[in-house]
Design a protein around this motif. Structure first.
Motif, mmCIF file in Angstrom:
data_model
loop_
_atom_site.group_PDB
_atom_site.id
_atom_site.type_symbol
_atom_site.label_atom_id
_atom_site.label_comp_id
_atom_site.label_asym_id
_atom_site.label_seq_id
_atom_site.Cartn_x
_atom_site.Cartn_y
_atom_site.Cartn_z
ATOM 1 N N VAL A 1 -17.198 14.341 -15.135
ATOM 2 C CA VAL A 1 -17.630 14.561 -16.519
ATOM 3 C C VAL A 1 -16.838 13.708 -17.510
ATOM 4 N N PRO A 2 -15.509 13.570 -17.350
ATOM 5 C CA PRO A 2 -14.778 12.791 -18.351
ATOM 6 C C PRO A 2 -15.032 11.287 -18.298
ATOM 7 N N ILE A 3 -15.577 10.778 -17.185
ATOM 8 C CA ILE A 3 -15.664 9.321 -17.034
ATOM 9 C C ILE A 3 -17.087 8.797 -16.932
ATOM 10 N N ALA A 4 -18.049 9.643 -16.574
ATOM 11 C CA ALA A 4 -19.420 9.173 -16.373
ATOM 12 C C ALA A 4 -20.154 9.052 -17.702
ATOM 13 N N GLU A 5 -20.838 7.948 -17.869
ATOM 14 C CA GLU A 5 -21.685 7.779 -19.053
ATOM 15 C C GLU A 5 -23.045 8.452 -18.879
ATOM 16 N N LEU A 6 -23.446 8.648 -17.626
ATOM 17 C CA LEU A 6 -24.784 9.160 -17.342
ATOM 18 C C LEU A 6 -24.705 10.079 -16.142
ATOM 19 N N MET A 7 -25.488 11.168 -16.181
ATOM 20 C CA MET A 7 -25.614 12.073 -15.042
ATOM 21 C C MET A 7 -27.085 12.366 -14.837
ATOM 22 N N ALA A 8 -27.525 12.344 -13.576
ATOM 23 C CA ALA A 8 -28.934 12.572 -13.264
ATOM 24 C C ALA A 8 -29.046 13.715 -12.268
ATOM 25 N N PHE A 9 -29.908 14.659 -12.566
ATOM 26 C CA PHE A 9 -30.175 15.785 -11.673
ATOM 27 C C PHE A 9 -31.372 15.427 -10.802
ATOM 28 N N VAL A 10 -31.140 15.380 -9.473
ATOM 29 C CA VAL A 10 -32.163 14.970 -8.518
ATOM 30 C C VAL A 10 -32.546 16.170 -7.659
ATOM 31 N N ALA A 11 -33.850 16.464 -7.586
ATOM 32 C CA ALA A 11 -34.348 17.561 -6.767
ATOM 33 C C ALA A 11 -35.786 17.262 -6.378
ATOM 34 N N ASP A 12 -36.148 17.663 -5.167
ATOM 35 C CA ASP A 12 -37.517 17.467 -4.679
ATOM 36 C C ASP A 12 -37.960 16.016 -4.777
ATOM 37 N N GLY A 13 -37.030 15.090 -4.554
ATOM 38 C CA GLY A 13 -37.389 13.676 -4.570
ATOM 39 C C GLY A 13 -37.703 13.123 -5.941
ATOM 40 N N ARG A 14 -37.190 13.766 -6.982
ATOM 41 C CA ARG A 14 -37.438 13.315 -8.349
ATOM 42 C C ARG A 14 -36.133 13.331 -9.136
ATOM 43 N N VAL A 15 -36.050 12.463 -10.143
ATOM 44 C CA VAL A 15 -34.988 12.585 -11.135
ATOM 45 C C VAL A 15 -35.515 13.535 -12.198
ATOM 46 N N VAL A 16 -35.069 14.793 -12.132
ATOM 47 C CA VAL A 16 -35.603 15.838 -13.001
ATOM 48 C C VAL A 16 -35.148 15.643 -14.439
ATOM 49 N N ALA A 17 -33.882 15.242 -14.605
ATOM 50 C CA ALA A 17 -33.333 15.031 -15.945
ATOM 51 C C ALA A 17 -32.168 14.067 -15.842
ATOM 52 N N ALA A 18 -31.957 13.297 -16.892
ATOM 53 C CA ALA A 18 -30.825 12.373 -16.956
ATOM 54 C C ALA A 18 -30.325 12.325 -18.387
ATOM 55 N N ASP A 19 -29.011 12.455 -18.552
ATOM 56 C CA ASP A 19 -28.434 12.495 -19.895
ATOM 57 C C ASP A 19 -26.916 12.338 -19.766
ATOM 58 N N ARG A 20 -26.222 12.415 -20.894
ATOM 59 C CA ARG A 20 -24.768 12.470 -20.846
ATOM 60 C C ARG A 20 -24.348 13.709 -20.048
ATOM 61 N N PRO A 21 -23.242 13.646 -19.310
ATOM 62 C CA PRO A 21 -22.843 14.799 -18.493
ATOM 63 C C PRO A 21 -22.701 16.092 -19.275
ATOM 64 N N ASP A 22 -22.094 16.046 -20.469
ATOM 65 C CA ASP A 22 -21.896 17.273 -21.220
ATOM 66 C C ASP A 22 -23.221 17.919 -21.596
ATOM 67 N N ARG A 23 -24.215 17.092 -21.893
ATOM 68 C CA ARG A 23 -25.528 17.639 -22.246
ATOM 69 C C ARG A 23 -26.275 18.135 -21.008
ATOM 70 N N LEU A 24 -26.196 17.376 -19.938
ATOM 71 C CA LEU A 24 -26.950 17.756 -18.746
ATOM 72 C C LEU A 24 -26.430 19.052 -18.144
ATOM 73 N N LEU A 25 -25.147 19.280 -18.241
ATOM 74 C CA LEU A 25 -24.553 20.474 -17.648
ATOM 75 C C LEU A 25 -24.532 21.659 -18.603
ATOM 76 N N ASP A 26 -25.132 21.504 -19.757
ATOM 77 C CA ASP A 26 -25.202 22.594 -20.727
ATOM 78 C C ASP A 26 -26.365 23.503 -20.342
ATOM 79 N N ALA A 27 -26.062 24.670 -19.821
ATOM 80 C CA ALA A 27 -27.112 25.576 -19.341
ATOM 81 C C ALA A 27 -28.044 26.003 -20.468
ATOM 82 N N ALA A 28 -27.564 25.952 -21.720
ATOM 83 C CA ALA A 28 -28.442 26.323 -22.826
ATOM 84 C C ALA A 28 -29.558 25.307 -22.996
#
Length: 230
Positions: free
Chosen positions: A194-221
């Protein structure tokens, strides 16, 4: 940048379709459930397995159709993929000269890479004489000496203890910044990057479901489906 658009692979038991843009020089972390398609995506970029359809470019160069050795990348697997009959120096040297006709300057580069991953003086040891963590660091040293502009890492440090894993991730990040590398890394412990990555992508079922800054992507809200990965 790394451009992946409508990249499709079809297997009898699994179909994948990926869309992802990774800016040049960025570190992108791939997270998601086991079996969700992270490794399949990395293998497609590296040129392993079935040939996909769609768009796959790095630095404006089309990669589909190029053999793995022709692609401007290095890949590090969770399975370190070392040759048991070769020394650490020779396993790293494969990243410079596959025929292992190493020159003095090559051996100096290898020694420097091994020192950087904390294995100074272990050039003559074979994989069977090293711990699992040490073997993985030999594999990382081999990736470092290849000096390709795109580095792919498939859960490479999962078997390491948390402190050593943090050290190796910090080393990858330091080398990325020094050399201007683009890094795509699958990981089950997203908090490590989280402190070093500019981008994080959530991959499931053979798809990139979402991609954003780590802090935003990991925000359950924002993304409730990611709560287990916080």
């Amino acid at each position: 940048m790394l451009e992946i658009a409508d990249l499709r692979l079809d297997y009898p038991e699994f179909s994948a379709r990926y869309d992802l843009l990774v800016p040049a020089g960025a570190l992108c972390a791939l997270i998601g459930p086991s079996g969700g398609g992270k490794t399949t995506l990395l293998h497609a970029v590296a040129g392993f397995g079935e040939r996909p359809t769609g768009t796959l470019r790095f630095g404006g160069r089309y990669l589909i159709g190029l053999a793995p050795a022709e692609r401007p990348l290095s890949i590090l697997f969770q399975d370190h993929n070392l040759f048991p009959h070769l020394t650490a120096e020779e396993n790293v040297g494969l990243g410079i000269r596959p025929d292992l006709r190493l020159k003095a300057e090559d051996r100096a580069r290898i020694a420097g890479a091994l020192e950087r991953v904390g294995l100074a003086g272990m050039q003559r040891r074979r994989p069977g004489e090293l711990s699992g963590g040490q073997r993985q660091r030999v594999a990382l040293a081999r990736a470092l000496v290849r000096d390709r502009p795109l580095m792919l890492l498939d859960e490479p440090f999962a078997a390491l203890d948390p402190a050593l894993r943090a050290d190796m991730i910090a080393l990858v990040d330091a080398v990325r910044r020094e050399r201007g590398l683009t890094v795509v890394m699958s990981i089950h412990t997203p908090e490590d990057v989280v402190p070093i990555a500019e981008l994080m992508a959530f991959v499931a079922d053979g798809r990139v479901v979402a991609a954003d800054r780590p802090d935003r992507l990991l925000d359950a809200a924002v993304h409730p489906e990611l709560e287990p990965y916080r």
